[in-house]
Design an enzyme around this catalytic site. Structure first.
Site, PDB file in Angstrom:
ATOM      1  N   ASN A 140      -6.858  32.736  44.991  1.00 33.28           N
ATOM      2  CA  ASN A 140      -6.894  34.184  45.144  1.00 33.28           C
ATOM      3  C   ASN A 140      -5.510  34.600  45.624  1.00 33.28           C
ATOM      4  O   ASN A 140      -5.077  34.204  46.709  1.00 33.28           O
ATOM      5  CB  ASN A 140      -7.981  34.553  46.164  1.00 33.28           C
ATOM      6  CG  ASN A 140      -8.040  36.042  46.428  1.00 33.28           C
ATOM      7  OD1 ASN A 140      -7.156  36.797  46.003  1.00 33.28           O
ATOM      8  ND2 ASN A 140      -9.076  36.463  47.141  1.00 33.28           N
ATOM      9  N   TYR A 151       0.857  52.257  39.575  1.00 35.90           N
ATOM     10  CA  TYR A 151       1.358  51.023  38.947  1.00 35.90           C
ATOM     11  C   TYR A 151       2.890  50.989  39.053  1.00 35.90           C
ATOM     12  O   TYR A 151       3.485  49.986  39.468  1.00 35.90           O
ATOM     13  CB  TYR A 151       0.904  51.016  37.489  1.00 35.90           C
ATOM     14  CG  TYR A 151       1.329  49.826  36.669  1.00 35.90           C
ATOM     15  CD1 TYR A 151       0.838  48.551  36.917  1.00 35.90           C
ATOM     16  CD2 TYR A 151       2.207  49.988  35.584  1.00 35.90           C
ATOM     17  CE1 TYR A 151       1.209  47.473  36.120  1.00 35.90           C
ATOM     18  CE2 TYR A 151       2.575  48.915  34.788  1.00 35.90           C
ATOM     19  CZ  TYR A 151       2.075  47.660  35.063  1.00 35.90           C
ATOM     20  OH  TYR A 151       2.443  46.600  34.270  1.00 35.90           O
ATOM     21  N   LYS A 183       5.538  48.563  41.061  1.00 30.82           N
ATOM     22  CA  LYS A 183       6.590  47.827  40.342  1.00 30.82           C
ATOM     23  C   LYS A 183       7.962  48.066  40.980  1.00 30.82           C
ATOM     24  O   LYS A 183       8.749  47.134  41.137  1.00 30.82           O
ATOM     25  CB  LYS A 183       6.602  48.191  38.855  1.00 30.82           C
ATOM     26  CG  LYS A 183       5.387  47.675  38.088  1.00 30.82           C
ATOM     27  CD  LYS A 183       5.259  46.157  38.180  1.00 30.82           C
ATOM     28  CE  LYS A 183       4.103  45.583  37.420  1.00 30.82           C
ATOM     29  NZ  LYS A 183       3.858  44.161  37.732  1.00 30.82           N
TER      30      LYS A 183
END
Ligand code: AKB
Length: 317
Positions: A53, A142, A146
């Site tokens: 994980n 997102y 990034k």
């Protein structure tokens, strides 16, 4: 000889990256980390695997230590459209996995590669020939993960000497594994529909240009940048890379050369459209070409012919 751990190895990129890395460095030197199904066909038979994980730093450290890992590919991510529906999850997975990998890498002296994306740019970025170094004010969660990831990776390099490198991937088109939850996914789905003899409903408007790349070129980037001579690298996190830029009409026209009766209609997905509208039309990837000889092999025409040939065989069409 490298000893590699791929975190998120069962996804679109990981399932093909593991095959190439094993062919270069040897099957036993590439350990595929998995978390949840679905698993690619033959995944557990193809080579060493570990359950991992990415949000559990102790588990990453344990696997790295036990297996003498020196290179980590961190591919754990929630793609743009899905992350927009659950921003907290997008942040937790994107940044949680990265900071864990960076901290383990610092302790055990590993190199780390975590892909960035065209999503790291936003509406105030120059849209055409988007420079390597430019405004990065993304409006998606997102994209925010990034940009943060790029900055964190550069920070761990300059502050702690961790060998971090990465690229800003465009939409990746693959004939093996379907992507999930991305804004660029339409450019993969359209091929499946054409080969299966079905019509395609495009979720983005005509005139929506984005950078794209065929998977073999993406895998080249993932293999060649980590191997590049560090003394040539002016940049590290992250390099613009692209292979082609097209809008829905262009890919439709190219596929119609192979399937003249193929039909595409439009039904705009407003979430995906707004994300795509905030991204560049076409990146300038000259820094990658200069610093580590980036040189993609597939344009739209070549990719389309290969995608169709391969999918026809895979889908028995
Ligand atoms: C997405 O559409 O979210 C991804 C990407 C461009 O990073 N394919």
């Amino acid at each position: 000889m490298k000893k590699i751990l791929i975190i998120g190895s069962t996804g679109q990129i990981g399932s093909e990256l593991s095959i190439r890395l094993r062919s270069i460095y040897g099957v036993d030197n590439v350990i595929c980390g998995y978390f949840a199904p679905p698993f690619p066909d033959g995944f557990f038979e193809a080579g060493p695997t570990v359950e991992i994980n990415a949000l559990n730093i102790d588990r990453i450290a344990e696997v790295v230590k036990e297996n003498h890992i020196d290179t980590i590919y961190n591919l754990a991510a929630i793609l743009s459209a899905t992350a927009e529906k659950n921003p907290k999850l997008g942040w937790d997975v994107g940044i949680g996995s990265l900071i864990n990998c960076l901290d383990v890498a610092k302790e055990y002296n590993c190199a780390v590669f975590t892909p960035s994306s065209i999503g790291a740019f936003g509406p105030s970025t120059p849209k055409d020939n988007t420079p390597q170094d430019t405004i990065q004010r993304p409006t998606t969660i997102y994209g925010i993960t990034k940009v943060t990831g790029e900055l964190l990776s550069d920070y761990y390099f300059t502050r702690f000497g961790v060998d971090t490198r990465s690229v800003r991937f465009p939409g990746i088109i693959s004939n093996m594994t379907l992507p999930g939850g991305g804004t660029t996914d339409y450019a993969v789905e359209i091929f499946y529909k054409a080969v299966q003899g079905e019509d395609f409903v495009c979720p983005l408007r005509a005139g929506t240009y984005m950078d794209m790349m065929y998977m073999p070129d993406a895998i080249d980037a993932l293999v060649n940048l980590p191997e590049a001579d560090p003394s040539r690298l002016v940049h590290r996190n992250s390099f613009n890379v692209t292979a082609m830029s097209f809008d829905p009409e262009m890919i439709y026209a190219e596929i119609k050369k192979h399937y003249p009766n193929f039909k595409m209609t439009y039904s705009v997905d407003f979430l995906k459209q707004s994300i795509a509208d905030s991204w560049p039309n076409k990146l300038d990837d000259s820094a990658a070409r200069k610093e580590w000889d980036w040189n993609p092999q597939y344009n739209l025409e070549r990719m389309t012919a290969d995608m169709i040939e391969t999918l026809k065989k895979r889908l028995n069409k």
